[in-house]
Design a protein around this motif. Sequence first.
Motif, PDB file in Angstrom:
ATOM      1  N   LYS A 215       0.856  -1.185   0.000  1.00  0.00           N
ATOM      2  CA  LYS A 215       0.000   0.000   0.000  1.00  0.00           C
ATOM      3  C   LYS A 215       0.894   1.238   0.000  1.00  0.00           C
ATOM      4  CE  LYS A 215      -3.866  -0.354   2.150  1.00  0.00           C
ATOM      5  NZ  LYS A 215      -4.923  -0.401   3.176  1.00  0.00           N
ATOM      6  N   PHE A 217       0.588   5.730  -0.137  1.00  0.00           N
ATOM      7  CA  PHE A 217      -0.110   7.002  -0.314  1.00  0.00           C
ATOM      8  C   PHE A 217       0.818   8.132   0.119  1.00  0.00           C
ATOM      9  CE2 PHE A 217      -1.464   5.744   4.011  1.00  0.00           C
ATOM     10  CZ  PHE A 217      -1.180   6.892   4.740  1.00  0.00           C
ATOM     11  N   THR A 218       0.494   9.357  -0.309  1.00  0.00           N
ATOM     12  CA  THR A 218       1.316  10.506   0.059  1.00  0.00           C
ATOM     13  C   THR A 218       0.471  11.591   0.690  1.00  0.00           C
ATOM     14  OG1 THR A 218       1.119  11.581  -2.107  1.00  0.00           O
ATOM     15  CG2 THR A 218       2.952  10.038  -1.807  1.00  0.00           C
ATOM     16  N   THR A 222       0.915  17.329  -2.865  1.00  0.00           N
ATOM     17  CA  THR A 222       0.894  16.205  -3.797  1.00  0.00           C
ATOM     18  C   THR A 222       0.834  16.648  -5.256  1.00  0.00           C
ATOM     19  OG1 THR A 222      -1.510  16.048  -3.623  1.00  0.00           O
ATOM     20  CG2 THR A 222      -0.201  14.718  -2.084  1.00  0.00           C
TER      21      THR A 222
END
Length: 370
Positions: A215, A217-218, A222
């Motif tokens: 997994k 995410f940031t 972004t």
Amino acid sequence: MNHLSIAAERLRPGLAAAKDELDAPDFEWYPYDSLSNVHHIGQLLGSEEESILETAREKGVLDIGCGDGEMSFLFESMGCKVAAVDNPRTNHNGMRGVRTLKRGLNSSVDIHELDIDAQFAVPGERYGLTLFLGTLYHLKNPFYVMEALARSSDYCVLSTRVARQLPDGSRLPADMSIAYLLDTYELNEDDSNYWIFSETALRRLFIRTGWKCRKYFTLGDTLQSDPVSLHHDERAFVLLRSHYGLAHLRLISGWYDAEFAGWRWTKQEFSIGLPADGARRYRRMTMRLFLPPVLIDRLGTLELRATADGQELEPALLHDPGAHTLERRLTLDARRKTESVIHFSLDKSLRAGDLDKRELGMIVSSIEFE
């Protein structure tokens, strides 16, 4: 609220009390709230939280770059044996904070002073989970460190700074594997910062060092993140599973120890086990293997056969030396409540003493399921 968040809220009063007992410590506490990462870690673990925490309880937790140890004490409070690692030279208070809190909390966390930018050895044998938060971009040698951790941990929760633009605003090509090497004081006047990766480069680093990204995410900027600006900071949070030496599989029989880059020699017959839920999830197996020229010279064409839960898979005839990729469709019983077993057999192998003291079948680089 997930289990980690609940445990963090229970721990906070004890941490505060331990710090308050020192009216005027002769050092400064780490100035950031390490437990604020708990929410992001909960997002990463998601539906796998309980199984990963169980692995962490069974094999232990390695906290790399522990700061004052708050994450270490959190996982200890959840029943994990924890090894906390940092470098006194770069730690905010020379590791006096983590040692003081250990005494104040009557903790059993093992504290290790270690420079992971040197040729280090991970303390202990193998961990269920490694915490590697906010440390990767402070390393001169990220490839070495990530591979060392893949050899010694099942899972890793990692955060690091990433970038989408160069300092001059030029856009990084989304499909290019690029890392920016910072000048000495280019980021935050801090000479301990080194590599800022693009997402593509970061993902490639994981693959090349034996990890599979579960997994990603940031957070932060972004859209216009760059390597040097405080106002265009983007952080990646990643859940990784080690595939180094086929660590993601249960190796039942016929395997030798992992060698360079994680590949393994097999015997003439070898087998692996998949957890019961794998039968529901997996429909295809991809196997990457390597046949040294001496193997083909001595044995000629090899035939590889396999069964999955007793069902025959299409055999493979291997005529040539070098790398091979085999893909096979699986029809595992989704109703089974025990692990699925895949058994492999070669029609011939090098006998012990022919080339090596071991019986040698073939080299397997990776086995992946989807």
